[in-house]
Design an enzyme around this catalytic site. Structure first.
Site, PDB file in Angstrom:
ATOM      1  N   GLY A 171      39.952  52.324  53.725  1.00  0.00           N
ATOM      2  CA  GLY A 171      40.755  51.560  52.761  1.00  0.00           C
ATOM      3  C   GLY A 171      41.583  52.507  51.929  1.00  0.00           C
ATOM      4  N   GLY A 177      44.041  51.822  49.644  1.00  0.00           N
ATOM      5  CA  GLY A 177      44.772  50.990  48.684  1.00  0.00           C
ATOM      6  C   GLY A 177      44.777  51.584  47.289  1.00  0.00           C
ATOM      7  N   ALA A 229      41.358  51.594  35.811  1.00  0.00           N
ATOM      8  CA  ALA A 229      42.366  50.555  35.561  1.00  0.00           C
ATOM      9  C   ALA A 229      43.699  51.074  36.084  1.00  0.00           C
ATOM     10  CB  ALA A 229      42.440  50.238  34.071  1.00  0.00           C
ATOM     11  N   ASN A 276      33.882  43.600  34.211  1.00  0.00           N
ATOM     12  CA  ASN A 276      35.171  42.917  34.249  1.00  0.00           C
ATOM     13  C   ASN A 276      35.115  41.567  33.538  1.00  0.00           C
ATOM     14  OD1 ASN A 276      36.748  44.866  35.330  1.00  0.00           O
ATOM     15  ND2 ASN A 276      36.761  44.064  37.414  1.00  0.00           N
ATOM     16  N   CYS A 281      41.872  42.026  39.816  1.00  0.00           N
ATOM     17  CA  CYS A 281      40.416  42.086  39.602  1.00  0.00           C
ATOM     18  C   CYS A 281      39.832  41.015  38.698  1.00  0.00           C
ATOM     19  CB  CYS A 281      40.045  43.456  39.046  1.00  0.00           C
ATOM     20  SG  CYS A 281      40.267  44.755  40.261  1.00  0.00           S
ATOM     21  N   GLN A 294      40.362  37.891  37.461  1.00  0.00           N
ATOM     22  CA  GLN A 294      40.082  36.520  37.889  1.00  0.00           C
ATOM     23  C   GLN A 294      39.158  36.501  39.107  1.00  0.00           C
ATOM     24  OE1 GLN A 294      43.088  33.418  37.788  1.00  0.00           O
ATOM     25  NE2 GLN A 294      42.679  32.995  39.928  1.00  0.00           N
ATOM     26  N   LYS A 295      39.457  37.356  40.079  1.00  0.00           N
ATOM     27  CA  LYS A 295      38.650  37.396  41.304  1.00  0.00           C
ATOM     28  C   LYS A 295      37.183  37.704  40.992  1.00  0.00           C
ATOM     29  CE  LYS A 295      39.039  41.266  43.831  1.00  0.00           C
ATOM     30  NZ  LYS A 295      37.746  41.970  43.918  1.00  0.00           N
ATOM     31  N   ARG A 353      54.161  39.888  24.801  1.00  0.00           N
ATOM     32  CA  ARG A 353      53.257  41.035  24.673  1.00  0.00           C
ATOM     33  C   ARG A 353      53.222  41.586  23.253  1.00  0.00           C
ATOM     34  NH1 ARG A 353      49.893  41.984  29.141  1.00  0.00           N
ATOM     35  NH2 ARG A 353      50.976  41.289  31.001  1.00  0.00           N
TER      36      ARG A 353
HETATM   37  P1  NAD Z   1      44.051  47.125  48.410  1.00  0.00           P
HETATM   38  O1  NAD Z   1      44.371  45.830  49.021  1.00  0.00           O
HETATM   39  O2  NAD Z   1      45.065  47.865  47.616  1.00  0.00           O
HETATM   40  O3  NAD Z   1      43.549  48.135  49.555  1.00  0.00           O
HETATM   41  C1  NAD Z   1      42.619  47.796  50.534  1.00  0.00           C
HETATM   42  C2  NAD Z   1      42.992  48.503  51.837  1.00  0.00           C
HETATM   43  O4  NAD Z   1      41.925  48.328  52.769  1.00  0.00           O
HETATM   44  C3  NAD Z   1      44.237  47.957  52.514  1.00  0.00           C
HETATM   45  O5  NAD Z   1      45.186  48.993  52.674  1.00  0.00           O
HETATM   46  C4  NAD Z   1      43.726  47.420  53.871  1.00  0.00           C
HETATM   47  O6  NAD Z   1      44.646  47.621  54.932  1.00  0.00           O
HETATM   48  C5  NAD Z   1      42.487  48.251  54.071  1.00  0.00           C
HETATM   49  N1  NAD Z   1      41.506  47.661  54.985  1.00  0.00           N
HETATM   50  C6  NAD Z   1      41.075  46.379  55.071  1.00  0.00           C
HETATM   51  N2  NAD Z   1      40.150  46.254  56.021  1.00  0.00           N
HETATM   52  C7  NAD Z   1      39.980  47.467  56.575  1.00  0.00           C
HETATM   53  C8  NAD Z   1      39.141  47.971  57.617  1.00  0.00           C
HETATM   54  N3  NAD Z   1      38.294  47.172  58.259  1.00  0.00           N
HETATM   55  N4  NAD Z   1      39.231  49.285  57.928  1.00  0.00           N
HETATM   56  C9  NAD Z   1      40.092  50.091  57.267  1.00  0.00           C
HETATM   57  N5  NAD Z   1      40.894  49.675  56.269  1.00  0.00           N
HETATM   58  C10 NAD Z   1      40.843  48.379  55.932  1.00  0.00           C
HETATM   59  O7  NAD Z   1      42.748  46.874  47.535  1.00  0.00           O
HETATM   60  P2  NAD Z   1      42.289  47.688  46.215  1.00  0.00           P
HETATM   61  O8  NAD Z   1      43.034  47.210  45.040  1.00  0.00           O
HETATM   62  O9  NAD Z   1      42.260  49.130  46.537  1.00  0.00           O
HETATM   63  O10 NAD Z   1      40.790  47.168  46.053  1.00  0.00           O
HETATM   64  C11 NAD Z   1      39.756  47.581  46.931  1.00  0.00           C
HETATM   65  C12 NAD Z   1      38.421  47.146  46.341  1.00  0.00           C
HETATM   66  O11 NAD Z   1      38.208  47.813  45.102  1.00  0.00           O
HETATM   67  C13 NAD Z   1      38.322  45.657  46.046  1.00  0.00           C
HETATM   68  O12 NAD Z   1      37.006  45.230  46.309  1.00  0.00           O
HETATM   69  C14 NAD Z   1      38.601  45.592  44.571  1.00  0.00           C
HETATM   70  O13 NAD Z   1      37.987  44.488  43.947  1.00  0.00           O
HETATM   71  C15 NAD Z   1      37.982  46.868  44.057  1.00  0.00           C
HETATM   72  N6  NAD Z   1      38.574  47.394  42.812  1.00  0.00           N
HETATM   73  C16 NAD Z   1      39.923  47.376  42.606  1.00  0.00           C
HETATM   74  C17 NAD Z   1      40.460  47.921  41.439  1.00  0.00           C
HETATM   75  C18 NAD Z   1      41.944  47.923  41.178  1.00  0.00           C
HETATM   76  O14 NAD Z   1      42.347  48.265  40.087  1.00  0.00           O
HETATM   77  N7  NAD Z   1      42.803  47.571  42.125  1.00  0.00           N
HETATM   78  C19 NAD Z   1      39.620  48.501  40.496  1.00  0.00           C
HETATM   79  C20 NAD Z   1      38.245  48.524  40.740  1.00  0.00           C
HETATM   80  C21 NAD Z   1      37.739  47.971  41.901  1.00  0.00           C
HETATM   81  C1  UDX Z   2      40.599  46.086  35.243  1.00  0.00           C
HETATM   82  C2  UDX Z   2      39.483  46.830  34.499  1.00  0.00           C
HETATM   83  O1  UDX Z   2      39.958  47.275  33.219  1.00  0.00           O
HETATM   84  C3  UDX Z   2      39.022  48.025  35.308  1.00  0.00           C
HETATM   85  O2  UDX Z   2      37.919  48.657  34.660  1.00  0.00           O
HETATM   86  C4  UDX Z   2      38.599  47.534  36.676  1.00  0.00           C
HETATM   87  O3  UDX Z   2      38.185  48.624  37.475  1.00  0.00           O
HETATM   88  C5  UDX Z   2      39.719  46.782  37.362  1.00  0.00           C
HETATM   89  O4  UDX Z   2      40.155  45.701  36.516  1.00  0.00           O
HETATM   90  P1  UDX Z   2      43.217  46.466  35.599  1.00  0.00           P
HETATM   91  O5  UDX Z   2      43.217  45.064  36.064  1.00  0.00           O
HETATM   92  O6  UDX Z   2      43.863  47.504  36.428  1.00  0.00           O
HETATM   93  O7  UDX Z   2      41.716  46.967  35.344  1.00  0.00           O
HETATM   94  O8  UDX Z   2      43.941  46.541  34.159  1.00  0.00           O
HETATM   95  P2  UDX Z   2      43.475  46.169  32.668  1.00  0.00           P
HETATM   96  O9  UDX Z   2      43.983  47.220  31.785  1.00  0.00           O
HETATM   97  O10 UDX Z   2      42.042  45.845  32.570  1.00  0.00           O
HETATM   98  O11 UDX Z   2      44.346  44.861  32.363  1.00  0.00           O
HETATM   99  C6  UDX Z   2      44.087  43.624  32.998  1.00  0.00           C
HETATM  100  C7  UDX Z   2      44.981  42.546  32.429  1.00  0.00           C
HETATM  101  O12 UDX Z   2      44.604  42.207  31.094  1.00  0.00           O
HETATM  102  C8  UDX Z   2      46.457  42.965  32.347  1.00  0.00           C
HETATM  103  O13 UDX Z   2      47.283  41.882  32.723  1.00  0.00           O
HETATM  104  C9  UDX Z   2      46.630  43.301  30.889  1.00  0.00           C
HETATM  105  O14 UDX Z   2      47.951  43.158  30.449  1.00  0.00           O
HETATM  106  C10 UDX Z   2      45.717  42.276  30.237  1.00  0.00           C
HETATM  107  N1  UDX Z   2      45.258  42.679  28.893  1.00  0.00           N
HETATM  108  C11 UDX Z   2      44.477  43.782  28.735  1.00  0.00           C
HETATM  109  C12 UDX Z   2      45.609  41.910  27.794  1.00  0.00           C
HETATM  110  O15 UDX Z   2      46.320  40.901  27.918  1.00  0.00           O
HETATM  111  N2  UDX Z   2      45.158  42.288  26.545  1.00  0.00           N
HETATM  112  C13 UDX Z   2      44.371  43.376  26.359  1.00  0.00           C
HETATM  113  O16 UDX Z   2      44.003  43.640  25.205  1.00  0.00           O
HETATM  114  C14 UDX Z   2      44.024  44.152  27.485  1.00  0.00           C
END
Ligand code: NAD
Ligand code: UDX
Length: 473
Positions: A11, A13, A163, A223, A275, A277-278, A444
């Site tokens: 992954g 991403g 974040a 979260n 993140c 809502q999910k 904002r």
């Molecule tokens: P993303 O969609 O940006 O990246 C995921 C990647 O995984 C994609 O590029 C996809 O092609 C790849 N993928 C899917 N299935 C695969 C497989 N079988 N083999 C290899 N690659 C594969 O997702 P993300 O934002 O990086 O989030 C990943 C996980 O981390 C999620 O569970 C998410 O909830 C969690 N997370 C995300 C954040 C964030 O800020 N985005 C923060 C903390 C945790």
């Molecule tokens: C969040 C968590 O903070 C992080 O720890 C986790 O790993 C992934 O989810 P992220 O979604 O990247 O991170 O950003 P975050 O800074 O948490 O903001 C989330 C949303 O809340 C944004 O739309 C932001 O604008 C909003 N927010 C945040 C507010 O409206 N008010 C605030 O005071 C803080």
């Protein structure tokens, strides 16, 4: 060979890419390879046009890429080489079937486990980095155990707390790193092996170890608590607009209580991102699964309040503009879900644009990082509308090259992302170029509202009562 430990991350991403880049930068003796099914994504990681925008990321990647950091689509080969395999794939909310709209789909995680079991030729530590429902490690362990080669796999949970927009800082100096594992001697040894990688740059007292289920659950809880603070202050913003109280003054007054703390009390047009809502819905569904309906309903309110806040914002825009925006040009400044990212997943801007489109407005969007194609693919995924299904959408929404072009001749400006550059725009110039009365809706609370009123704007902001509506005693 020359490396102490070899890591493969499945992954590439928003999480896999930055996390592995920082591990590689901080641990020159650890070989890190990030793999993905998506060739385009991997190709981009191998250029200087990275697939995601994140401040400081390119520098980190350049430090380590080709030295001990690699990006590849050779998934089997890289798994075979690795001692530790991270699963960092997307776990989106299910869109159909049992638990649709709430449960997280862990099919990608299970597929990774199946691939690991199939191609491995040596024992490995498998690390859940994705955010998953509690007890997913059990499913992964069972899938891995079915290998017919007598291999041993240890499963760890190591959720990511970064974040977006501050990912590099968050990874380089995290509040904590959480590692969950089995309490057996093999489980404890695996957790120690992973901890020793992080210990290259993170003080030991910040590396927390727990059992697997606590670790998986803590991520959902963190979260949920953060999002709950945003929904809580947003609910108060509505009360402020009705009473003459000012939400920023309340945030300051309440947040100075150490027990409450001042962060995450910024009222807004609503929270977005992939993140919050999910993960809350994931928690809600888990509670329901175990028959804990009151707990489920409690957390579901956080999402409902957020939906209300987004809706309330677009309704207020229409109401203030004489109950019609049909045919009017409206400027949207900011489309990303927060500043310093190009990510538009669940962005509140999308919901405001969708509502204004339904009212027949002509919408001009400016965001310094968002690509038009990403705007449409997220809208298709989340709202079920796109220029393909709805040809008028393409004509109704213009993406502008800069803020001044977006605002020229418009009836109102809505600030929907807190980009720093919006604070220093020439609002005199913008005012002159607009239709009158010229409205600003600050979603904002980043602008100087008194100054804007002096220029001549009619200003409406979140949780900021109309100055003429309430008498000061
Ligand atoms: P993303 O969609 O940006 O990246 C995921 C990647 O995984 C994609 O590029 C996809 O092609 C790849 N993928 C899917 N299935 C695969 C497989 N079988 N083999 C290899 N690659 C594969 O997702 P993300 O934002 O990086 O989030 C990943 C996980 O981390 C999620 O569970 C998410 O909830 C969690 N997370 C995300 C954040 C964030 O800020 N985005 C923060 C903390 C945790
Ligand atoms: C969040 C968590 O903070 C992080 O720890 C986790 O790993 C992934 O989810 P992220 O979604 O990247 O991170 O950003 P975050 O800074 O948490 O903001 C989330 C949303 O809340 C944004 O739309 C932001 O604008 C909003 N927010 C945040 C507010 O409206 N008010 C605030 O005071 C803080």
């Amino acid at each position: 060979d020359e490396y102490d430990v070899k890591i493969c991350c499945m992954g590439a991403g928003y999480v896999g890419g930055p996390t592995m880049a920082v591990i590689a930068k901080m641990c020159p003796r650890v070989r890190v390879c990030v793999v993905d099914l998506n060739q385009k994504q991997i190709d981009a990681w191998n250029t200087d046009e990275l697939p995601i925008y994140e401040p400081g990321l390119l520098d980190v990647v350049k430090t380590a890429r080709g030295r001990n950091l690699f990006f590849s689509t050779d998934i089997s080969g890289e798994i075979q080489k690795a001692d530790i395999v991270f699963i960092s794939v997307n776990t989106p909310t299910k869109t159909q079937g049992i638990g649709a709209g709430r449960a997280a789909n862990i099919k990608n995680c299970e597929l990774c486990a199946r691939t690991i079991a199939e191609v491995s030729t040596t024992d490995k530590i498998v690390v859940e980095k994705s955010t998953v429902p509690v007890r997913t490690a059990e499913a992964i362990r069972r899938v891995l155990k079915c290998n017919d080669k007598g291999l041993n796999f240890q499963v760890l949970s190591n959720p990511e707390f970064l974040a977006e927009g501050t990912a590099i800082d968050d990874l380089e100096s995290p509040d904590r790193v959480l590692i969950g594992g089995s309490q057996s001697p093999e489980g404890l040894a695996a957790a120690e092996k992973l901890a020793s990688v992080y210990a290259n740059w993170i003080p030991r007292e910040r590396i927390l170890t727990t059992n697997l289920w606590s670790s998986e659950c803590s991520k959902l809880v963190a979260n949920a608590f953060l999002a709950q603070r945003v929904s809580s202050i947003n609910s108060i913003s509505a009360l402020c607009e009705s009473t003459g109280a000012d939400v920023s003054e309340i945030s300051r007054a309440v947040g100075m209580d150490d027990r409450i703390g001042k962060r995450f009390l910024q009222a807004s047009v609503g929270f977005g991102g992939s993140c919050f809502q999910k993960d809350i819905l994931n928690l809600v569904y888990l509670c329901e699964t175990y028959g804990l309906d009151e707990c489920a309903e409690y957390w579901n309110q956080v999402v409902k309040m957020n939906d209300y806040q987004k809706k309330r914002f677009s309704e207020k825009m229409v109401a203030k503009m004489f109950n019609t925006v049909t045919g009017k040009k409206i400027s949207i400044l900011g489309y990303a879900f927060k500043k310093d990212t190009g990510d538009v997943r669940e962005t509140p801007s999308m919901f405001v644009v969708k509502d204004l489109y339904a009212e027949g407005a002509r919408i001009h969007v400016y965001d310094p990082q968002v690509k038009r194609e990403d705007m449409w693919s997220e809208m298709a995924y989340t709202c079920g509308i796109s220029p393909d299904t709805d040809p008028k959408l393409d004509a109704a929404v213009t993406t502008s090259p800069d803020a001044y072009a977006a605002c020229e001749g418009s009836h109102s400006v809505a600030i929907l992302t807190e980009w720093d550059e919006f604070k220093t725009l020439d609002y005199e110039k913008i005012y002159k170029s607009m239709s009158k009365p010229a409205f600003i809706f600050d979603g904002r609370n980043i602008l100087d509202h008194d100054k804007l009123r002096e220029i001549g704007f009619e200003v409406h902001a979140i949780g900021k009562p109309d100055p003429n509506a309430f008498d000061d005693l």
